[in-house]
Design a protein around this motif. Structure first.
Motif, PDB file in Angstrom:
ATOM      1  N   GLU A 117      -8.933-129.029   8.420  1.00 48.61           N
ATOM      2  CA  GLU A 117     -10.207-128.434   9.377  1.00 48.61           C
ATOM      3  C   GLU A 117     -10.761-126.959   8.656  1.00 48.61           C
ATOM      4  O   GLU A 117      -9.931-126.293   7.859  1.00 48.61           O
ATOM      5  N   THR A 118     -12.139-126.942   8.832  1.00 50.42           N
ATOM      6  CA  THR A 118     -12.496-125.626   8.234  1.00 50.42           C
ATOM      7  C   THR A 118     -12.527-124.355   9.400  1.00 50.42           C
ATOM      8  O   THR A 118     -12.775-123.493   8.829  1.00 50.42           O
ATOM      9  N   ALA A 119     -11.932-124.763  10.718  1.00 52.04           N
ATOM     10  CA  ALA A 119     -11.969-123.701  11.419  1.00 52.04           C
ATOM     11  C   ALA A 119     -11.055-122.303  11.408  1.00 52.04           C
ATOM     12  O   ALA A 119     -11.421-121.224  11.475  1.00 52.04           O
ATOM     13  N   GLN A 120      -9.808-122.706  10.739  1.00 50.37           N
ATOM     14  CA  GLN A 120      -9.009-121.670  10.557  1.00 50.37           C
ATOM     15  C   GLN A 120      -9.310-120.322  10.121  1.00 50.37           C
ATOM     16  O   GLN A 120      -9.093-119.423  10.360  1.00 50.37           O
ATOM     17  N   GLY A 121     -10.133-120.388   8.835  1.00 48.03           N
ATOM     18  CA  GLY A 121     -10.861-119.418   8.148  1.00 48.03           C
ATOM     19  C   GLY A 121     -11.712-118.652   8.837  1.00 48.03           C
ATOM     20  O   GLY A 121     -11.668-117.318   8.740  1.00 48.03           O
ATOM     21  N   ILE A 122     -12.193-119.218   9.715  1.00 48.80           N
ATOM     22  CA  ILE A 122     -13.216-118.389  10.826  1.00 48.80           C
ATOM     23  C   ILE A 122     -12.590-117.598  11.719  1.00 48.80           C
ATOM     24  O   ILE A 122     -12.672-116.380  11.856  1.00 48.80           O
ATOM     25  N   PHE A 123     -11.132-118.081  12.149  1.00 44.59           N
ATOM     26  CA  PHE A 123     -10.512-117.312  13.082  1.00 44.59           C
ATOM     27  C   PHE A 123      -9.622-116.006  12.363  1.00 44.59           C
ATOM     28  O   PHE A 123      -9.881-114.996  13.157  1.00 44.59           O
ATOM     29  N   VAL A 124      -9.368-116.372  11.179  1.00 45.18           N
ATOM     30  CA  VAL A 124      -8.707-115.381  10.468  1.00 45.18           C
ATOM     31  C   VAL A 124      -9.851-114.064  10.283  1.00 45.18           C
ATOM     32  O   VAL A 124      -9.411-112.875  10.244  1.00 45.18           O
ATOM     33  N   ASN A 125     -11.057-114.510  10.095  1.00 40.59           N
ATOM     34  CA  ASN A 125     -12.045-113.400   9.713  1.00 40.59           C
ATOM     35  C   ASN A 125     -12.800-113.088  10.932  1.00 40.59           C
ATOM     36  O   ASN A 125     -13.839-112.459  10.595  1.00 40.59           O
ATOM     37  N   PHE A 126     -12.279-113.437  12.022  1.00 41.11           N
ATOM     38  CA  PHE A 126     -13.101-113.098  13.218  1.00 41.11           C
ATOM     39  C   PHE A 126     -13.473-111.633  13.475  1.00 41.11           C
ATOM     40  O   PHE A 126     -14.718-111.361  13.553  1.00 41.11           O
ATOM     41  N   LEU A 127     -12.547-110.738  13.239  1.00 40.12           N
ATOM     42  CA  LEU A 127     -12.690-109.343  13.397  1.00 40.12           C
ATOM     43  C   LEU A 127     -13.591-108.738  12.340  1.00 40.12           C
ATOM     44  O   LEU A 127     -14.506-107.902  12.618  1.00 40.12           O
ATOM     45  N   ASN A 128     -13.628-109.095  11.159  1.00 38.15           N
ATOM     46  CA  ASN A 128     -13.965-108.778   9.754  1.00 38.15           C
ATOM     47  C   ASN A 128     -15.731-109.254  10.140  1.00 38.15           C
ATOM     48  O   ASN A 128     -16.586-108.385  10.049  1.00 38.15           O
ATOM     49  N   VAL A 129     -16.170-110.250  10.703  1.00 36.45           N
ATOM     50  CA  VAL A 129     -17.381-110.518  10.867  1.00 36.45           C
ATOM     51  C   VAL A 129     -17.938-109.803  12.222  1.00 36.45           C
ATOM     52  O   VAL A 129     -19.257-109.432  12.275  1.00 36.45           O
ATOM     53  N   GLN A 130     -17.161-109.614  13.248  1.00 36.90           N
ATOM     54  CA  GLN A 130     -17.676-108.994  14.507  1.00 36.90           C
ATOM     55  C   GLN A 130     -17.862-107.557  14.075  1.00 36.90           C
ATOM     56  O   GLN A 130     -19.035-107.117  14.367  1.00 36.90           O
ATOM     57  N   LYS A 131     -17.192-107.127  13.532  1.00 37.64           N
ATOM     58  CA  LYS A 131     -17.270-105.606  13.438  1.00 37.64           C
ATOM     59  C   LYS A 131     -18.413-105.399  12.453  1.00 37.64           C
ATOM     60  O   LYS A 131     -19.141-104.249  12.622  1.00 37.64           O
ATOM     61  N   THR A 132     -18.320-106.064  11.011  1.00 37.32           N
ATOM     62  CA  THR A 132     -19.461-105.545  10.181  1.00 37.32           C
ATOM     63  C   THR A 132     -20.911-106.188  10.508  1.00 37.32           C
ATOM     64  O   THR A 132     -21.713-105.458  10.107  1.00 37.32           O
ATOM     65  N   GLY A 133     -20.776-107.145  11.410  1.00 37.66           N
ATOM     66  CA  GLY A 133     -22.069-107.397  11.839  1.00 37.66           C
ATOM     67  C   GLY A 133     -22.595-107.056  13.203  1.00 37.66           C
ATOM     68  O   GLY A 133     -23.304-107.318  13.907  1.00 37.66           O
ATOM     69  N   ARG A 134     -21.764-106.303  13.569  1.00 34.84           N
ATOM     70  CA  ARG A 134     -21.839-105.413  15.158  1.00 34.84           C
ATOM     71  C   ARG A 134     -22.131-106.562  15.797  1.00 34.84           C
ATOM     72  O   ARG A 134     -23.137-106.291  16.840  1.00 34.84           O
ATOM     73  N   MET A 135     -21.649-107.683  15.901  1.00 34.40           N
ATOM     74  CA  MET A 135     -21.803-108.855  16.801  1.00 34.40           C
ATOM     75  C   MET A 135     -21.236-108.390  18.241  1.00 34.40           C
ATOM     76  O   MET A 135     -20.229-107.998  18.545  1.00 34.40           O
TER      77      MET A 135
END
Length: 311
Positions: free
Chosen positions: A15-33
């Protein structure tokens, strides 16, 4: 495929999902989500199917599109219902027939899930899963935390607390989506004059060619006007130009290609700057001004107009 030998084992992602979970904090912090928010991804996925079958419905290598929607714990029920409704509305907006879709709720859930359903489509071989919607709780992020030793928590400024987000997942197979659209669109139609036509009734927003411009004859200045129309429309749409054979044959060719509109330039065009526009599905023909063509086509094929209809 399946093998009894393990000397050359290879491990490919299912599945493609696990890469999203690994990068969750990277996306959240850099995107200020701020939660709730989603991360979507498309890419190759692999399954060790014993028997690949039903054309491209079940394959060992396929394209998967997934979104992980991160939410506050305790809100998963309302978000599960929201994404069920929203995703079904998206599918039905393609005009493939509401009767061809249904939900199939899972009776047996994965150990990490608290709700799951499939959107099934009526393929030529029966109702089969097209998209899955799953409430995955906080299992994935907590597993990555446990094995990496790194916290994957979100700090909520509104209630001044940290928590591991819950996840709502929507997962759809691109190949299955293509098969659903194509198998539904390709039809043989019986016409009133006891003839048949092959027509590919693709949703206009998905059709590769949006319009074909056809001069009635290859003389009297008609090809020149048709070329001018092509030059004007090509900046907004993928259009085709065809001057070979009788116009009826050209209509049939464009029907089989799935082109939503045929625009015919005839001798009246020389007098009043109007053309005949023919709709693929109904074969209805109307006389319209050349200056209005762009807006008429855009109303049917533009992604923005299509998405706004789902509001």
């Amino acid at each position: 495929g399946a093998s009894a030998e393990h000397a050359m084992d290879l491990y490919l992602r299912p599945e493609t999902a696990q890469g999203i979970f690994v990068n969750f904090l990277n996306v959240q912090k850099t995107g200020r989500m701020k939660i709730p928010f989603g991360i979507a991804q498309t890419g190759k996925a692999f399954r060790n199917e014993i028997v690949a079958r039903q054309f491209i419905f079940r394959m060992r290598e396929f394209e998967q599109m997934e979104m992980q929607f991160f939410i506050k714990p305790g809100t998963q029920k309302e978000w599960f219902d929201y994404w069920k409704e929203t995703r079904m509305k998206w599918h039905q907006s393609l005009g493939l027939g509401e009767e061809n879709y249904r939900f199939h709720d899972h009776e047996k859930l994965a150990h990490y899930a608290d709700a799951a359903t499939d959107i099934e489509f009526k393929f030529p071989f029966g109702f089969k899963e097209l998209e899955g919607i799953h409430s995955r709780t906080d299992f994935d992020l907590k597993q990555h935390e446990a094995f990496s030793g790194k916290k994957l928590q979100y700090f909520d400024h509104e209630d001044n607390s940290s928590y591991t987000p819950y996840v709502l997942e929507t997962s759809i197979g691109l190949d299955r989506m293509f098969l659903a659209v194509f198998s539904n669109a390709l039809v043989e139609e019986e016409l009133d004059n006891n003839t048949t036509r092959t027509v590919l009734k693709l949703p206009a927003v998905l059709a590769p060619v949006k319009a074909a411009i056809l001069p009635l004859v290859k003389k009297d200045g008609l090809p020149e006007i048709a070329r001018q129309i092509v030059d004007d429309l090509k900046w907004d749409f993928n259009v085709d130009y065809d001057e070979k054979d009788a116009v009826g044959r050209r209509y049939r060719r464009q029907d089989a290609n799935g082109t939503p509109f045929c625009i015919t330039v005839d001798h009246d065009t020389l007098e009043d700057n109007t053309v005949t526009i023919r709709h693929r599905d109904t074969m209805e023909q109307k006389r319209v001004k050349i200056a209005d063509l762009k807006e008429i086509i855009k109303a049917e094929v533009d992604v923005k107009h299509w998405l706004m209809k789902m509001k």
